[in-house]
Design an enzyme around this catalytic site. Structure first.
Site, PDB file in Angstrom:
ATOM      1  N   LYS A  49      58.449  50.637  57.080  1.00  0.00           N
ATOM      2  CA  LYS A  49      57.401  51.548  57.452  1.00  0.00           C
ATOM      3  C   LYS A  49      57.617  52.581  58.303  1.00  0.00           C
ATOM      4  CE  LYS A  49      54.302  48.072  58.486  1.00  0.00           C
ATOM      5  NZ  LYS A  49      55.373  47.163  58.461  1.00  0.00           N
ATOM      6  N   ARG A  54      45.649  45.659  60.205  1.00  0.00           N
ATOM      7  CA  ARG A  54      46.343  44.361  59.923  1.00  0.00           C
ATOM      8  C   ARG A  54      45.553  43.245  59.508  1.00  0.00           C
ATOM      9  NH1 ARG A  54      51.412  45.844  62.475  1.00  0.00           N
ATOM     10  NH2 ARG A  54      52.475  44.380  63.155  1.00  0.00           N
ATOM     11  N   ARG A  64      68.393  43.885  63.164  1.00  0.00           N
ATOM     12  CA  ARG A  64      67.783  45.110  63.814  1.00  0.00           C
ATOM     13  C   ARG A  64      68.298  45.062  65.210  1.00  0.00           C
ATOM     14  NH1 ARG A  64      61.814  46.972  62.007  1.00  0.00           N
ATOM     15  NH2 ARG A  64      60.976  45.440  63.799  1.00  0.00           N
ATOM     16  N   ARG A 116      64.910  43.251  69.759  1.00  0.00           N
ATOM     17  CA  ARG A 116      63.586  43.044  70.097  1.00  0.00           C
ATOM     18  C   ARG A 116      63.165  41.629  70.172  1.00  0.00           C
ATOM     19  NH1 ARG A 116      59.697  46.836  66.484  1.00  0.00           N
ATOM     20  NH2 ARG A 116      58.514  44.906  66.205  1.00  0.00           N
ATOM     21  N   ARG A 141      56.097  35.811  62.374  1.00  0.00           N
ATOM     22  CA  ARG A 141      55.417  37.286  61.877  1.00  0.00           C
ATOM     23  C   ARG A 141      55.201  37.150  60.388  1.00  0.00           C
ATOM     24  NH1 ARG A 141      59.514  41.485  64.270  1.00  0.00           N
ATOM     25  NH2 ARG A 141      57.930  42.820  63.548  1.00  0.00           N
TER      26      ARG A 141
HETATM   27  P1  AMP Z   1      54.982  46.121  64.564  1.00  0.00           P
HETATM   28  O1  AMP Z   1      56.077  47.083  65.680  1.00  0.00           O
HETATM   29  O2  AMP Z   1      54.018  47.143  63.939  1.00  0.00           O
HETATM   30  O3  AMP Z   1      55.364  45.037  63.951  1.00  0.00           O
HETATM   31  O4  AMP Z   1      54.036  45.528  65.760  1.00  0.00           O
HETATM   32  C1  AMP Z   1      54.544  44.751  66.796  1.00  0.00           C
HETATM   33  C2  AMP Z   1      53.409  43.509  67.429  1.00  0.00           C
HETATM   34  O5  AMP Z   1      52.364  44.329  67.829  1.00  0.00           O
HETATM   35  C3  AMP Z   1      52.696  42.585  66.301  1.00  0.00           C
HETATM   36  O6  AMP Z   1      53.588  41.588  65.893  1.00  0.00           O
HETATM   37  C4  AMP Z   1      51.561  42.393  66.828  1.00  0.00           C
HETATM   38  O7  AMP Z   1      51.666  41.584  67.813  1.00  0.00           O
HETATM   39  C5  AMP Z   1      51.204  43.579  67.431  1.00  0.00           C
HETATM   40  N1  AMP Z   1      50.306  44.675  66.424  1.00  0.00           N
HETATM   41  C6  AMP Z   1      50.606  45.761  66.146  1.00  0.00           C
HETATM   42  N2  AMP Z   1      49.832  46.270  65.499  1.00  0.00           N
HETATM   43  C7  AMP Z   1      48.686  45.540  65.354  1.00  0.00           C
HETATM   44  C8  AMP Z   1      47.358  45.506  64.982  1.00  0.00           C
HETATM   45  N3  AMP Z   1      46.964  46.462  64.281  1.00  0.00           N
HETATM   46  N4  AMP Z   1      46.746  44.407  65.308  1.00  0.00           N
HETATM   47  C9  AMP Z   1      47.111  43.224  65.920  1.00  0.00           C
HETATM   48  N5  AMP Z   1      48.360  43.216  66.597  1.00  0.00           N
HETATM   49  C10 AMP Z   1      49.269  44.288  66.284  1.00  0.00           C
END
Ligand code: AMP
Length: 225
Positions: free
Chosen positions: A17, A92, A131, A164, A175
């Site tokens: 994404k 989400r 990654r 990460r 996740r």
């Molecule tokens: P991402 O980089 O988008 O995978 O986000 C990393 C982490 O941030 C996720 O595993 C969640 O803990 C948190 N996170 C990101 N976006 C959201 C969202 N819209 N709602 C809740 N938690 C989020």
């Protein structure tokens, strides 16, 4: 009739994404908001939000809706989002999607399309576990698909490459579970509203990008017809 592109990128972690977002933002000159990036910045800053979010993020859980909804509701109301925006990592959950719809309705606008980049669990695990990111600027690499020239060192600025915390094997599984339980219901949510467009995330980044661009071009034609 409006030519606004109010776009959402949906899909499991690791589906690409972020990569697609970076390309689409250039193509369509859209402001881009990644809630994951916003939260990681808050954690680095040590802000109140960051302190509250960190534990959830480290374990692969979602940050509670009430911490994230206002960030996005405020963001899409800003002037630079008037002609459209691209959200990566939001919504989400169904309540997050409802909050966005309500905020947009208040501005007499709505989501144009939800772009779903699909990828099966096995491939998600393969992609996320390989990654690596540079500690200074976040430049991304992959041990199999896009390795750095020198192991553990960023090609662009010589910084150290790290994994990460939430890309570690035990967190990835969590996740994915969270994705299936809390985020995947949004597929049906957007499909039933006629807004969903599906893309095969196992294709190359360039192919996925071409398909998304073609779909958005069609969408614009339909809207202006
Ligand atoms: P991402 O980089 O988008 O995978 O986000 C990393 C982490 O941030 C996720 O595993 C969640 O803990 C948190 N996170 C990101 N976006 C959201 C969202 N819209 N709602 C809740 N938690 C989020």
């Amino acid at each position: 009739m409006s030519q606004e592109l109010n776009l959402i990128l949906l899909g499991p972690p690791g589906a690409g994404k972020g990569t697609q977002a970076a390309r689409l933002v250039q193509d369509f000159r859209l402001p881009w908001a990644s809630t994951g990036d916003m939260l990681r910045a808050a954690v680095t800053e040590g802000s109140d939000l960051g302190l509250k979010a960190k534990g959830f993020m480290d374990s692969g859980a979602l940050v509670p809706d009430d911490l994230i909804v206002d960030l996005i509701v405020e963001r899409v109301a800003q002037e630079d989002c008037e002609d459209g925006f691209l959200l990566d990592g939001y919504p989400r959950t169904i309540p997050q999607a409802d909050a966005l719809a309500e905020a947009l309705e208040g501005l007499d606008r709505k989501v144009t399309a939800a772009l779903l980049v699909e990828l099966d669990d096995e491939e998600v695990i393969r992609r996320l576990s390989g990654r690596r990111v540079c500690v200074t600027s976040g430049h991304g690499y992959h041990l199999d698909f896009d390795p750095p020239k020198h192991e553990g060192v960023c090609d662009q600025d010589g910084s150290r490459l790290v994994q990460r915390d939430d890309d570690k094997a035990e967190v990835i599984e969590n996740r994915l579970e969270v994705y299936h339980a809390q985020t995947e219901p949004l597929v049906e949510y957007f499909e039933s509203r006629g807004l969903l467009r599906r893309f095969d995330g196992s294709r190359s980044q360039t192919e996925v990008h071409d398909h998304i661009r073609a779909a958005l071009a069609t969408l614009r034609l339909e809207e202006s017809a």
